[in-house]
Design an enzyme around this catalytic site. Structure first.
Site, PDB file in Angstrom:
ATOM      1  N   ASP A   1     -19.752  58.791  13.443  1.00 41.88           N
ATOM      2  CA  ASP A   1     -21.077  58.297  13.796  1.00 41.88           C
ATOM      3  C   ASP A   1     -20.856  56.796  14.138  1.00 41.88           C
ATOM      4  OD1 ASP A   1     -23.688  57.868  14.122  1.00 41.88           O
ATOM      5  OD2 ASP A   1     -24.184  58.173  11.826  1.00 41.88           O
TER       6      ASP A   1
ATOM      7  N   LYS B   1     -25.957  62.937  11.411  1.00 43.25           N
ATOM      8  CA  LYS B   1     -26.717  61.971  10.674  1.00 43.25           C
ATOM      9  C   LYS B   1     -27.846  62.854  10.435  1.00 43.25           C
ATOM     10  CE  LYS B   1     -26.987  57.974  13.948  1.00 43.25           C
ATOM     11  NZ  LYS B   1     -26.545  56.943  13.071  1.00 43.25           N
TER      12      LYS B   1
ATOM     13  N   ARG C   1     -18.356  51.288  18.729  1.00 43.59           N
ATOM     14  CA  ARG C   1     -17.198  50.394  18.875  1.00 43.59           C
ATOM     15  C   ARG C   1     -16.094  51.513  19.901  1.00 43.59           C
ATOM     16  NH1 ARG C   1     -16.885  50.155  12.448  1.00 43.59           N
ATOM     17  NH2 ARG C   1     -19.115  50.409  12.924  1.00 43.59           N
TER      18      ARG C   1
ATOM     19  N   ASP D   1     -27.310  59.492  19.854  1.00 38.70           N
ATOM     20  CA  ASP D   1     -26.372  59.396  18.904  1.00 38.70           C
ATOM     21  C   ASP D   1     -26.870  60.386  17.852  1.00 38.70           C
ATOM     22  OD1 ASP D   1     -24.577  58.968  17.107  1.00 38.70           O
ATOM     23  OD2 ASP D   1     -25.123  56.831  16.568  1.00 38.70           O
TER      24      ASP D   1
ATOM     25  N   ASP E   1     -30.309  54.202  21.466  1.00 39.70           N
ATOM     26  CA  ASP E   1     -28.701  53.728  21.060  1.00 39.70           C
ATOM     27  C   ASP E   1     -28.120  53.321  22.466  1.00 39.70           C
ATOM     28  OD1 ASP E   1     -27.198  53.237  19.273  1.00 39.70           O
ATOM     29  OD2 ASP E   1     -26.049  55.011  19.324  1.00 39.70           O
TER      30      ASP E   1
END
Ligand code: BES
Ligand code: MN
Ligand code: ZN
Length: 499
Positions: A350, A280, A354, A273, A291
């Site tokens: 990011d 990030k 979900r 991720d 992740d």
């Protein structure tokens, strides 16, 4: 590691190290008492000298104790008997194992299951000893090239049984503990593998490989094309920036009747991720190899249930993708249509977990599941809220929440229930789409769960946010913990026992 059960006189056991417990205040465990008698009071003499006081966490090793056949006797502090409980028992066992790892003993006679642990019974204590020995000898060496680690010399562990009537309980604890330990090892190995090796296709291959090892398991992999046909555009949007194709990995365990509805586990499998276009910061970005720990934990749980051949049906679905920035990547502000038909405004790329999970949650409706539990390293906010002790648990069903809570308390792989109140849902309002993928600065773990809840209305569902519990980040001391494999396996064992 080989586990056996030994009965008879422990003073005559020729182990390289016999582990016995001593309470704070001078009281001896039954075996320590026996060894003391055989050695004409030597153990009591040592305690009187004060080299070990019996506090939890203390150990002291004696060599060539007179009239005792073992090469070494390890005294392990048990604390005060009156305040003994399961959590302290784990500290006691871990202290003993750590001291044992420092000496060149190849085998041990472990007499710690007789220590009191509050309400916990012999099965529980024996299983925990097995799980913790296996966890303690774990090291992740797959990526070593030339700098080999010194292997741990410990080969076999005999568990002392004082009463023959305990044979069945102890053997089933060894069997269950070994099965769970295998699942934990699988989860840790997958978690620790870096992103350049453990990509979605690798996870898919590992699923097929594991399915080949057990009669009860089968695996099916959906490609990006398959997922397009199903309308999983939210999941697919996450992998758009990556050269690695996304995969939906389905592993089924058939232990129940063919028509029985399954329990379903869903895992977040972001193999790396970066944050995507909402990139990030560089520091600690390496932690994002972890992740996919949600995926790793449901994967490991499938191994544990297959090892035990639990007599229920279980389905595991892993949503695997890599979150990368590129000219093909999703832009902040993009709007996608999920498999459920709900449109999602992606305000922050990011918040991708979900996005992959929501389509997986819609996909599993087809199983008409008894329960669905999704597991995800979903938010940094949960690490602030609960740290590394408890996983956050959310549920739309009271009984399911209680069952998961009980499994957490039984295994000490604990969860803490968080609210899913409607009042939080307003934070997810989007100007143009049905829902936004972020809910602002406040209550980050809760709004992430609220987002998922919109896709989990058709069944009894729970969500575990494991960002704080599944791994230890950093540089030299990092590692996957294997949580919550023990919790999930216990939850499923409990369901199997009811059926
Ligand atoms: N994978 C991260 C969450 C995470 C953070 C896991 C730290 C483990 C340790 C997740 O995809 C993420 O980036 N979440 C964002 C959400 C935010 C953009 C709403 C976060 O927590 O900052
Ligand atoms: Mn993210
Ligand atoms: Zn993530």
């Amino acid at each position: 590691m080989l586990f056996g059960i030994k009965s008879g006189n422990p003073a005559k056991n020729r182990s390289q190290c016999t582990m016995i417990g001593v309470y704070e205040g001078g009281k001896l465990s039954p075996t320590a008492n026996l060894i003391d008698k055989e050695s004409k009071g030597y153990i009591k003499k040592i305690l009187k000298r004060g080299d070990i006081s019996g506090k939890v966490g203390e150990t002291f090793i004696l060599h060539d104790v007179r009239d005792i056949s073992a090469a070494r006797i390890m005294l392990v502090g048990l604390g005060k008997e009156a305040s003994a409980d399961g959590a302290k028992f784990l500290q006691i066992v871990n202290a003993g194992i750590n001291a044992l790892k420092k000496i060149p003993a190849k085998n041990t006679l472990c007499c710690l299951a007789e220590a009191s642990a509050g309400d916990e019974d012999l099965y529980w204590k024996t299983r925990k000893i097995v799980e913790h020995f296996e966890a303690a000898v774990y090291s992740f060496t797959e990526m070593r090239g030339t700098k080999k680690d010194t292997p741990i010399g410990l080969e076999s562990i005999d568990l002392f049984m004082s009463d023959k009537a305990d044979q069945i309980a102890m053997q089933s604890a060894i069997d269950d503990g070994t099965a769970i330990a295998k699942g934990i090892k699988t989860a840790r190995d997958l978690g620790n593998l870096p992103g350049n090796i453990c990509h979605p296709t690798y996870l898919a291959e590992q699923a097929q490989k594991m399915a080949g090892e057990y009669d009860s398991l089968s695996a099916k992999i959906l490609s990006e094309k398959d997922m397009e046909k199903l309308g999983m555009h939210s999941l697919l949007s996450v992998g758009h920036g990556s050269a690695q194709p996304s995969k939906l990995i389905i592993i089924e365990h058939k232990g129940g009747k063919p028509k029985d509805a399954p329990h379903v586990l869903v895992g977040k499998g972001i193999t790396f991720d970066t944050g995507g276009i909402s990139l990030k910061p560089g520091a600690n970005m390496w932690d994002m190899i972890y992740d996919m720990c949600g995926a790793a934990s449901v994967f490991g749980t499938m191994r544990a249930v297959a090892e035990q051949n639990l007599p229920i049906n279980i389905v595991c679905v892993i949503a695997a993708a890599e979150n990368m920035p590129s000219d093909c990547a999703t832009r902040p502000g993009d709007i996608v249509t999920s498999m459920s038909g709900q449109t999602i405004e992606i305000l922050n790329t990011d918040a991708e977990g979900r996005l992959v999970l929501c389509d997986a949650l819609t996909y599993v409706e087809k199983y008409n599941p008894k329960t669905v539990i999704d597991v995800a390293t979903l938010t940094g906010a949960v690490v602030v809220a609960l740290g590394s002790q408890a996983s956050a648990m959310y549920s739309n069903d009271e009984t399911l929440a209680e069952d998961i809570n009980n499994a957490g308390n039984t295994t000490l792989d604990r969860v803490w229930r968080m609210p899913l109140w409607d009042e939080y849902q307003v934070q997810l309002k989007s100007a143009f789409a049905d829902v936004a993928n972020i809910g602002g600065r406040e209550a980050g773990s809760i709004t992430a769960a609220c987002f998922l809840s919109r896709f989990a209305k058709q069944y009894r569902w729970a969500h575990l946010d494991i960002a704080g519990t599944a791994f230890r980040g950093g540089v030299a001391n990092k590692g996957a913990t294997g949580r919550p494999v023990t919790l999930l396996t216990q939850y499923l064992m409990d369901r199997a026992a009811e059926s």
